[in-house]
Write a protein that holds these residues in place. Structure first.
Motif, mmCIF file in Angstrom:
data_model
loop_
_atom_site.group_PDB
_atom_site.id
_atom_site.type_symbol
_atom_site.label_atom_id
_atom_site.label_comp_id
_atom_site.label_asym_id
_atom_site.label_seq_id
_atom_site.Cartn_x
_atom_site.Cartn_y
_atom_site.Cartn_z
ATOM 1 N N PHE A 64 73.744 59.229 -68.760
ATOM 2 C CA PHE A 64 74.376 58.371 -69.761
ATOM 3 C C PHE A 64 75.494 59.129 -70.459
ATOM 4 C CE2 PHE A 64 69.939 57.181 -69.286
ATOM 5 C CZ PHE A 64 70.041 55.831 -69.010
ATOM 6 N N GLU A 65 76.560 58.408 -70.805
ATOM 7 C CA GLU A 65 77.707 58.997 -71.478
ATOM 8 C C GLU A 65 78.060 58.180 -72.715
ATOM 9 O OE1 GLU A 65 80.880 59.189 -68.686
ATOM 10 O OE2 GLU A 65 79.647 60.087 -67.106
ATOM 11 N N LYS A 66 78.606 58.872 -73.701
ATOM 12 C CA LYS A 66 78.955 58.219 -74.955
ATOM 13 C C LYS A 66 80.465 58.234 -75.149
ATOM 14 C CE LYS A 66 77.699 58.325 -79.878
ATOM 15 N NZ LYS A 66 77.007 59.114 -80.924
ATOM 16 N N GLU A 67 81.008 57.065 -75.456
ATOM 17 C CA GLU A 67 82.422 56.941 -75.791
ATOM 18 C C GLU A 67 82.515 56.284 -77.157
ATOM 19 O OE1 GLU A 67 84.670 54.977 -72.800
ATOM 20 O OE2 GLU A 67 84.007 56.296 -71.175
ATOM 21 N N GLY A 68 83.067 57.025 -78.115
ATOM 22 C CA GLY A 68 83.065 56.509 -79.487
ATOM 23 C C GLY A 68 81.637 56.455 -79.990
ATOM 24 N N ASP A 69 81.201 55.272 -80.394
ATOM 25 C CA ASP A 69 79.829 55.094 -80.867
ATOM 26 C C ASP A 69 78.955 54.383 -79.844
ATOM 27 O OD1 ASP A 69 80.380 56.278 -83.337
ATOM 28 O OD2 ASP A 69 81.137 54.394 -84.168
ATOM 29 N N THR A 70 79.480 54.198 -78.636
ATOM 30 C CA THR A 70 78.778 53.392 -77.638
ATOM 31 C C THR A 70 78.342 54.233 -76.445
ATOM 32 O OG1 THR A 70 80.115 51.467 -78.260
ATOM 33 C CG2 THR A 70 78.905 51.344 -76.179
ATOM 34 N N TRP A 71 77.084 54.027 -76.034
ATOM 35 C CA TRP A 71 76.535 54.693 -74.851
ATOM 36 C C TRP A 71 76.693 53.793 -73.640
ATOM 37 C CZ3 TRP A 71 74.928 59.608 -74.236
ATOM 38 C CH2 TRP A 71 74.663 60.355 -75.384
ATOM 39 N N TYR A 72 76.949 54.428 -72.489
ATOM 40 C CA TYR A 72 77.080 53.711 -71.228
ATOM 41 C C TYR A 72 76.213 54.383 -70.167
ATOM 42 C CZ TYR A 72 81.307 51.710 -73.339
ATOM 43 O OH TYR A 72 82.177 51.072 -74.170
ATOM 44 N N TYR A 73 75.782 53.573 -69.207
ATOM 45 C CA TYR A 73 75.106 54.103 -68.027
ATOM 46 C C TYR A 73 76.202 54.638 -67.125
ATOM 47 C CZ TYR A 73 72.447 54.058 -63.635
ATOM 48 O OH TYR A 73 71.851 54.401 -62.446
ATOM 49 N N SER A 74 76.151 55.911 -66.779
ATOM 50 C CA SER A 74 77.250 56.574 -66.064
ATOM 51 C C SER A 74 77.584 55.921 -64.731
ATOM 52 C CB SER A 74 76.916 58.054 -65.844
ATOM 53 O OG SER A 74 76.724 58.720 -67.070
ATOM 54 N N GLU A 75 76.580 55.415 -64.029
ATOM 55 C CA GLU A 75 76.803 54.842 -62.707
ATOM 56 C C GLU A 75 77.440 53.458 -62.766
ATOM 57 O OE1 GLU A 75 76.224 56.502 -59.811
ATOM 58 O OE2 GLU A 75 75.860 58.179 -61.155
ATOM 59 N N ASP A 76 77.335 52.787 -63.907
ATOM 60 C CA ASP A 76 77.850 51.422 -64.024
ATOM 61 C C ASP A 76 78.091 51.109 -65.494
ATOM 62 O OD1 ASP A 76 78.488 48.765 -63.909
ATOM 63 O OD2 ASP A 76 76.577 48.082 -63.088
ATOM 64 N N LYS A 77 79.341 51.191 -65.917
ATOM 65 C CA LYS A 77 79.657 50.989 -67.328
ATOM 66 C C LYS A 77 79.416 49.554 -67.769
ATOM 67 C CE LYS A 77 82.865 53.014 -69.549
ATOM 68 N NZ LYS A 77 84.145 53.521 -70.085
ATOM 69 N N THR A 223 62.884 38.952 -64.469
ATOM 70 C CA THR A 223 63.088 39.587 -63.164
ATOM 71 C C THR A 223 64.573 39.586 -62.829
ATOM 72 O OG1 THR A 223 60.920 38.796 -62.425
ATOM 73 C CG2 THR A 223 62.455 39.557 -60.734
ATOM 74 N N VAL A 224 65.142 40.776 -62.670
ATOM 75 C CA VAL A 224 66.585 40.905 -62.485
ATOM 76 C C VAL A 224 66.924 41.248 -61.035
ATOM 77 C CG1 VAL A 224 68.645 42.185 -63.197
ATOM 78 C CG2 VAL A 224 66.882 41.637 -64.886
ATOM 79 N N ALA A 225 67.906 40.527 -60.496
ATOM 80 C CA ALA A 225 68.400 40.810 -59.150
ATOM 81 C C ALA A 225 69.661 41.657 -59.205
ATOM 82 C CB ALA A 225 68.687 39.508 -58.408
ATOM 83 N N ASP A 226 70.459 41.491 -60.252
ATOM 84 C CA ASP A 226 71.719 42.238 -60.395
ATOM 85 C C ASP A 226 72.038 42.321 -61.894
ATOM 86 O OD1 ASP A 226 74.370 43.211 -60.361
ATOM 87 O OD2 ASP A 226 74.737 42.263 -58.412
ATOM 88 N N TYR A 227 72.214 43.568 -62.382
ATOM 89 C CA TYR A 227 72.462 43.744 -63.813
ATOM 90 C C TYR A 227 73.910 43.496 -64.211
ATOM 91 C CZ TYR A 227 67.814 45.764 -64.450
ATOM 92 O OH TYR A 227 66.446 45.943 -64.522
ATOM 93 N N SER A 228 74.835 43.626 -63.295
ATOM 94 C CA SER A 228 76.251 43.441 -63.629
ATOM 95 C C SER A 228 77.001 42.954 -62.387
ATOM 96 C CB SER A 228 76.866 44.735 -64.166
ATOM 97 O OG SER A 228 76.667 45.805 -63.264
ATOM 98 N N VAL A 229 76.775 41.717 -62.042
ATOM 99 C CA VAL A 229 77.339 41.167 -60.816
ATOM 100 C C VAL A 229 78.860 41.072 -60.907
ATOM 101 C CG1 VAL A 229 77.096 38.764 -61.590
ATOM 102 C CG2 VAL A 229 77.118 39.290 -59.137
#
Length: 298
Positions: A64-77, A223-229
């Motif tokens: 995980f990476e932080k930009e400003g005050d927001t965290w992101y999942y590194s593999e998929d922002k 149940t999730v098939a895709d988190y960010s289609v």
């Protein structure tokens, strides 16, 4: 004349109690100082300065990476990351304490630290990287070292509990409204350019309204098939504009009228259909039976 012994005895008891009280107080203070002195810190970082964390503990590598005050999942922002989750991970990593620090220990390979089982890599805003490596287990503890210091600690295995995670643990899923026959006002279904409307004001549609309300009330977006289609991948789920069925439900919440728009796509081959809410990038799977009820199909 006889002297009264009562006051003297009470005074003596009071003196003894005071001695005991101050003695215990002094002992407790010494114990507190002793415990404070014996606390061994493996990491002692300011969590507010941490901008990235990567760890390999249980279910593969997580980063995980932080930009400003927001965290992101590194593999998929675009992953819908629940911010409290990486914050909790960072807090745990910033302050790791050991049971003891080994003095005059053997080489790292004696503790399985030449090829660690687990690792946590912490990056601070100034570029400093701290790597905590976990070697062999000693039962309830792990041997641990930091970077290339060569210092070995024993750390309780419970320290790793916060890091035994899967990606699904970090997802902020969509909030689905509470809809039922008591608050459903209208449902409009659009499929292949054809629109079907079920209106609670229409007395001839009481059965249909009850059926579709039951279906809407049974929807569970878990149940999730895709988190960010990606838009280009929607057709694979039957959720592109040309293929999907649009369900628009009007309902009341606290006497306010609200609208929920949901898209229903193709079947997944296991008795489910792909579904997503308007404005979301998460593709879910819900049972075909529930979808049929929502659509008032046999």
């Amino acid at each position: 004349m006889k002297k009264k012994k009562g006051p003297l005895i009470l005074t003596g008891v009071l003196v003894i109690l005071l001695i005991v009280y101050f003695g215990l107080s002094s002992w407790n203070k010494k114990q507190d100082k002793k415990e404070e002195k014996e606390t061994v810190k493996v990491t002692d970082l300011d969590e507010s300065t941490i901008t990235a964390i990567k760890y390999q503990v249980a279910a593969g590598e997580m980063s995980f990476e932080k930009e400003g005050d927001t965290w992101y999942y590194s593999e998929d922002k675009d992953f819908p990351l629940k911010q409290s989750k990486p914050e909790a991970i960072v807090k745990a990593a910033a302050q790791i304490t050991a049971d003891r620090k080994l003095e005059d220990g053997d080489s790292l390979d004696a503790y399985g630290l030449d090829d660690p089982n687990y690792s946590i890599e912490i990056t601070e805003e100034d570029g400093t990287v701290t790597t905590v490596s976990f070697g062999d287990s000693t039962g309830t503890d792990y041997y641990v070292t930091v970077g290339d210091t060569g210092t070995v600690y024993t750390v309780a295995s419970s320290v790793l509990d916060d890091f035994k995670t899967e990606l699904s643990d970090f997802a902020q899923l969509d909030e689905y409204p509470s809809i039922g026959s008591g608050n459903l006002k209208k449902e409009v279904i659009t499929e292949n350019g054809t629109t079907t409307t079920y209106d609670s004001e229409n007395e001839d549609q009481e059965e249909e309204i009850a059926a579709v309300a039951g279906g809407l009330g049974a929807v569970s977006l878990t149940t999730v098939a895709d988190y960010s289609v990606e838009d280009a991948d929607l057709a694979g789920y039957g959720l592109d504009e040309a293929s999907r069925i649009t369900v628009e439900a009007t309902y009341t919440k606290n006497e306010d009228e609200k609208t929920m728009k949901m898209y229903i796509g193709s079947e997944d081959g296991n008795g489910n259909r792909y579904v997503m809410l308007d404005g979301s990038k998460i593709v879910y799977q819900i049972s075909d039976e529930v979808c049929k009820n929502v659509l008032n199909q046999e």
